[in-house]
Motif scaffolding. Structure first.
Motif, mmCIF file in Angstrom:
data_model
loop_
_atom_site.group_PDB
_atom_site.id
_atom_site.type_symbol
_atom_site.label_atom_id
_atom_site.label_comp_id
_atom_site.label_asym_id
_atom_site.label_seq_id
_atom_site.Cartn_x
_atom_site.Cartn_y
_atom_site.Cartn_z
ATOM 1 N N VAL A 109 0.876 -1.174 0.000
ATOM 2 C CA VAL A 109 0.000 0.000 0.000
ATOM 3 C C VAL A 109 0.911 1.222 0.000
ATOM 4 O O VAL A 109 1.732 1.397 0.902
ATOM 5 N N PHE A 110 0.758 2.038 -1.023
ATOM 6 C CA PHE A 110 1.624 3.202 -1.224
ATOM 7 C C PHE A 110 0.815 4.483 -1.095
ATOM 8 O O PHE A 110 -0.322 4.563 -1.552
ATOM 9 N N MET A 138 1.647 -0.329 -10.141
ATOM 10 C CA MET A 138 0.469 -0.919 -10.771
ATOM 11 C C MET A 138 0.856 -1.895 -11.882
ATOM 12 O O MET A 138 0.152 -2.879 -12.136
ATOM 13 N N LYS A 139 1.971 -1.635 -12.541
ATOM 14 C CA LYS A 139 2.418 -2.500 -13.635
ATOM 15 C C LYS A 139 2.969 -3.839 -13.140
ATOM 16 O O LYS A 139 3.201 -4.748 -13.950
ATOM 17 N N LEU A 144 2.749 -8.843 -7.532
ATOM 18 C CA LEU A 144 2.243 -8.546 -6.192
ATOM 19 C C LEU A 144 1.000 -7.678 -6.302
ATOM 20 O O LEU A 144 0.675 -7.142 -7.360
ATOM 21 N N ASN A 145 0.305 -7.559 -5.189
ATOM 22 C CA ASN A 145 -0.881 -6.713 -5.097
ATOM 23 C C ASN A 145 -0.423 -5.302 -4.714
ATOM 24 O O ASN A 145 0.257 -5.126 -3.703
ATOM 25 N N PHE A 146 -0.786 -4.318 -5.525
ATOM 26 C CA PHE A 146 -0.364 -2.943 -5.270
ATOM 27 C C PHE A 146 -1.603 -2.050 -5.191
ATOM 28 O O PHE A 146 -2.450 -2.056 -6.088
ATOM 29 N N THR A 147 -1.697 -1.286 -4.099
ATOM 30 C CA THR A 147 -2.801 -0.351 -3.902
ATOM 31 C C THR A 147 -2.229 1.021 -3.582
ATOM 32 O O THR A 147 -1.268 1.130 -2.814
ATOM 33 N N LYS A 206 -7.284 -4.472 -4.817
ATOM 34 C CA LYS A 206 -6.148 -4.758 -5.680
ATOM 35 C C LYS A 206 -6.118 -3.805 -6.870
ATOM 36 O O LYS A 206 -7.131 -3.565 -7.522
ATOM 37 N N SER A 207 -4.945 -3.232 -7.125
ATOM 38 C CA SER A 207 -4.714 -2.348 -8.282
ATOM 39 C C SER A 207 -5.616 -1.117 -8.286
ATOM 40 O O SER A 207 -5.893 -0.546 -9.341
ATOM 41 N N GLN A 208 -6.062 -0.693 -7.114
ATOM 42 C CA GLN A 208 -6.917 0.489 -7.037
ATOM 43 C C GLN A 208 -6.129 1.726 -6.623
ATOM 44 O O GLN A 208 -5.157 1.643 -5.874
ATOM 45 N N LYS A 209 -6.583 2.871 -7.129
ATOM 46 C CA LYS A 209 -6.084 4.176 -6.711
ATOM 47 C C LYS A 209 -7.211 4.833 -5.929
ATOM 48 O O LYS A 209 -8.206 5.261 -6.507
ATOM 49 N N ILE A 210 -7.054 4.878 -4.616
ATOM 50 C CA ILE A 210 -8.139 5.288 -3.726
ATOM 51 C C ILE A 210 -7.929 6.728 -3.272
ATOM 52 O O ILE A 210 -6.948 7.040 -2.593
ATOM 53 N N GLY A 211 -8.844 7.599 -3.645
ATOM 54 C CA GLY A 211 -8.765 9.001 -3.251
ATOM 55 C C GLY A 211 -9.458 9.234 -1.923
ATOM 56 O O GLY A 211 -10.676 9.102 -1.817
#
Length: 305
Positions: A109-110, A138-139, A144-147, A206-211
């Motif tokens: 989680v970044f 994300m690529k 791995l799972n990146f959020t 997974k692979s979401q960009k959460i604002g």
């Protein structure tokens, strides 16, 4: 056995919030990652249940291997203002992601941000560099799972970084935006529960960009709330045009140009955040008025940092 999550920047605002929220779940063992394990803040963290303080530096790849070995997850945030070196922040983020893959980390989680330059043709480095790290992560979805969780401006920043004393108990709110434009803001301490929720449901996010956001207010309403909650202080907004002159022609400090572009981006009302999803991830998220009321004495006494 409990999963291990490494929290980089554990002695900072975002990392500290995430660490405490993970500890509160009682589901994880947490590695509090810091560059100086002998600092007072690091020593305080070492007293928390299921927390081990470890030293690592994003510029030292070997130190990352030691920290990441055996970890299920990683939370990390990068800081352009720590060095103001072109592309260094991106290199740090990519190094960490690559090392996480090598060490079989399952979920990162970044704390990311949007690419501003691609939207307004003006570079805003502390946004754009995080966007580059975010895109790289994300690529790696097959590895791995990146959020990414995208924070807005903090309530703490509105008060301590933007609320500048003029004279006596009178203050100027130096936000270079038009008074009728709206600004996403949030208590930085509320990011922790959001990140803990993301870690608890990796497939969902997974692979979401959460604002994220805690409130969405006109600049004029921010001034109104500051005056309502912080009396006897008097807060004035001299106008977006005045503050733009300050940022463009008078203020001189590292990163001022970047902040100027950031506020121009905010003023265009392009940035989007999701208050409903934020509330789902953290039902305890507080709005600006509630936060001001709770912290009014500290703010008035200039203790908010």
């Amino acid at each position: 056995m409990s999963k291990v999550i490494a929290v980089f920047g554990a002695t900072g605002k975002q990392g500290g919030s995430v660490l405490r929220s993970l500890v509160k779940t009682d589901r994880y063992r947490v590695r509090a990652v810091t560059r100086n394990s002998s600092s007072e803040k690091a020593k305080e963290l070492s007293n928390l249940k299921n927390v081990v303080v470890v030293e690592a530096d994003l510029d030292n790849k070997d130190s990352l291997d030691v920290v990441l070995k055996g970890c299920y997850g990683v939370f990390f945030v990068t800081d352009f203002t720590a060095h103001f070196v072109k592309n260094k922040e991106v290199d740090q983020g990519i190094n960490l992601i690559n090392k996480a893959i090598i060490n079989n980390v399952k979920h990162i989680v970044f704390s990311g941000l949007e690419n501003v330059e691609s939207q307004i043709n003006e570079p805003c480095l502390h946004f754009d560099y995080k966007a580059a790290i975010e895109d790289y992560g994300m690529k790696q979805k097959d590895k791995l799972n990146f959020t990414s969780v995208r924070m807005p401006m903090y309530y703490q920043e509105v008060v301590s970084s933007v609320l500048n004393k003029a004279f006596g108990n009178r203050f100027l709110l130096n936000i270079p935006m038009d008074s009728g434009k709206k600004l996403y803001i949030m208590n930085v301490e509320d990011i922790g529960n959001c990140v803990a929720s993301v870690f608890s449901d990796p497939e969902q996010y997974k692979s979401q960009k959460i604002g994220l956001c805690g409130d969405f207010l006109k600049v004029s309403d921010i001034v109104l709330l500051l005056n309502q909650e912080l009396s006897p202080l008097k807060i004035y907004f001299p106008g977006g045009w005045f503050n733009r002159v300050l940022f463009r022609n008078i203020l001189r400090f590292p990163g001022v140009k970047d902040l100027q572009i950031m506020f121009e981006y905010f003023n265009l009302q392009i940035m989007k955040r999701d208050p409903d999803l934020t509330k789902k991830l953290n039902p305890e998220v507080v709005n600006f008025a509630t936060w001001l009321n709770k912290n009014r004495n500290e703010i008035i006494n200039n203790k908010i940092v």
